[in-house]
Design an enzyme around this catalytic site. Structure first.
Site, short mmCIF file in Angstrom:
data_model
loop_
_atom_site.label_atom_id
_atom_site.label_comp_id
_atom_site.label_asym_id
_atom_site.label_seq_id
_atom_site.Cartn_x
_atom_site.Cartn_y
_atom_site.Cartn_z
N HIS A 261 0.89 -1.17 0.00
CA HIS A 261 0.00 0.00 0.00
C HIS A 261 0.92 1.22 0.00
O HIS A 261 2.03 1.17 0.54
CB HIS A 261 -0.83 -0.05 1.28
N ASP B 98 3.28 -3.90 8.46
CA ASP B 98 2.09 -3.09 8.20
C ASP B 98 0.89 -4.00 8.43
O ASP B 98 0.56 -4.85 7.59
CB ASP B 98 2.16 -2.57 6.75
N GLN C 109 -4.25 -4.53 7.33
CA GLN C 109 -5.22 -5.54 6.89
C GLN C 109 -5.14 -6.82 7.71
O GLN C 109 -6.05 -7.65 7.65
CB GLN C 109 -5.01 -5.87 5.40
N LYS D 59 -10.24 -0.23 10.70
CA LYS D 59 -10.34 -1.51 9.97
C LYS D 59 -10.59 -2.66 10.93
O LYS D 59 -10.62 -3.81 10.55
CB LYS D 59 -9.06 -1.75 9.17
N CYS E 161 -4.79 2.07 -3.74
CA CYS E 161 -3.63 2.73 -3.10
C CYS E 161 -2.37 1.91 -3.30
O CYS E 161 -1.53 1.80 -2.38
CB CYS E 161 -3.86 2.99 -1.61
#
Ligand code: PLP
Length: 405
Positions: free
Chosen positions: A122, A199, A202, A225, A363
């Site tokens: 991303h 990261d 998600q 999220k 993105c």
């Protein structure tokens, strides 16, 4: 325990609405998840019962606000198995968390140093490191992926070296759904003495994140999220790393002693949290974590896999549909192209039928270029979606296909 979908859905007031007279089918969960009543209540309760600034008041409201705010930090620390609550730093989201780390690392990077990212980033985990490298003279190395959307492990091994200062990788790809083997990737990076940032934007909502067993130095995620509010997120970092990390924002809350000429910094977590924080956001995220933790996680994960399996089977059976991202280990993300139709047109037709998906570059422009496509349509599933909704997605797609052919 198991998953009672009906009562689970009933906890999300937004899901019962209609769009253009059609029941809302919300399949844009990788962009943001909906919020259960428990989270909405926690935020309303803060503003109606104890709104005050934290850590500084000599009065009841401030004490109560501080208690709820710090309790939320405890919930998050437990949720990700942090070894200390001080390792949980509030940020505005994943993007800010990564920027916090990049800002500090930019002071330490020099020519000859290398930062490793992957082709599936991303922009939040790419542009940050690209810019840190540009500022410092370090080199950005990009690990390629296979056409399936899996990381090229041989390339990962070959790109690691004694010069690797940081490996920054996504837990889960937002565009492809690929789940990366972050534990073994971290172990390899550690053999070369590199710092590791995951990261987790998600990854966090798909259960069982244990930062100690991953072995990384940093794990970043966003509240929105994970059924929590927007504008709040977390940078988790190992205490030994964070306690000396360069401060990046200065001001109130984060100092120890100040004169007109100089200042010294406080201790974790405050030294990395300048200014009045997003108190309601942190409390909302704490409520989201408590709510999520109370679910039967194996049942949640099995349900998500069922949704993905049904969607994948129907996608494979729909002539002209091309799935982007076919790794065997995926979360509930289905990125696709429908014949020659532009993803935006597909999204528009689906919206008219009440089905909300994401369309565009996700993105991840370099990743889209890697596949030679302008973008995708993306349906992403969450725990409150049903198999009937997956069917509704595909009947809407069949209509879109007829209209766009
Ligand atoms: C993999 C990944 N990383 C980072 C981000 C950025 O998250 P935020 O915009 O909440 O900071 C996202 C958001 O979609 C994402 O999917």
């Amino acid at each position: 325990m198991s998953l009672d979908l009906q009562s689970l859905r009933a906890q999300f007031p937004i899901l019962s609405q209609q769009v253009d007279g059609k029941p809302l089918v919300y399949l844009d969960n990788a962009a943001t998840t909906q919020k259960p009543q428990a989270v909405i209540d926690a935020i309303v309760s803060f503003y109606t019962q104890c709104n005050a600034n934290v850590h500084r008041g000599a009065h009841h409201l401030s004490d109560e606000a501080t208690r709820r705010y710090e309790k939320a930090r405890d919930s998050v620390a437990r949720f990700i198995n942090a070894s200390a609550r001080e390792e949980v730093i509030w940020t505005s989201g994943t993007t800010e968390a990564i920027n916090l780390v990049a800002n500090g690392l930019a002071f330490q990077l020099k020519q000859g140093d290398e930062v490793m990212v992957t082709e599936m980033e991303h922009h939040a985990n790419l542009v940050t490191w690209q810019q840190a490298c540009l500022k410092s003279g370090a080199t950005l190395k990009v690990v390629p992926i296979h056409d399936s959307g899996e990381l090229d492990m041989n390339a990962f091994d070959n790109l690691l070296s004694a010069n690797t200062r940081l490996v920054a990788i996504p837990h889960v790809s937002n565009a492809l759904g690929t789940v990366n083997p972050i534990q073994s990737l971290t172990a390899k990076a550690k053999q070369h003495g590199a710092l590791v940032l995951i990261d987790g934007a998600q990854g966090i909502a798909h259960g069982n994140v244990d930062v100690q067993s991953i072995g990384c130095d940093f794990y970043a995620f966003s509240g929105h999220k994970l059924f929590g509010p927007t504008g709040i997120g977390v940078l988790w970092g190992k205490q030994s790393v964070l306690q000396d990390w360069p401060v990046w924002q200065v001001g109130g809350e984060m100092i120890s002693d100040v004169t007109y000429q100089s200042a010294t910094w406080g201790v974790l977590p405050n030294r990395l949290e300048a200014g009045t924080p997003n108190i309601a956001g942190a409390i909302g995220l704490g409520a989201a974590v408590d709510w999520f933790t109370a679910l039967d996680m194996p049942a949640v994960q099995a349900h998500e896999q069922q949704l993905l399996q049904s969607a994948t089977e129907q996608a494979e059976a729909l002539e002209g549909l091309r799935i982007i991202g076919t790794a065997p280990n995926k979360v509930g993300v289905l990125s696709f192209l429908l014949a020659d139709a532009h993803p935006a047109d597909v999204g528009f037709i689906l919206d008219r039928q009440g089905v909300a998906i994401r369309t565009g570059d996700n993105c991840a422009q370099p990743l889209m270029k890697r596949f030679g496509i302008p973008g995708t349509a993306r349906a992403s599933f969450s725990i409150y979606n049903t198999l009937e909704e997956v069917d509704m997605l595909f009947s809407a797609l069949k209509k879109a296909k007829m209209m766009l052919a």
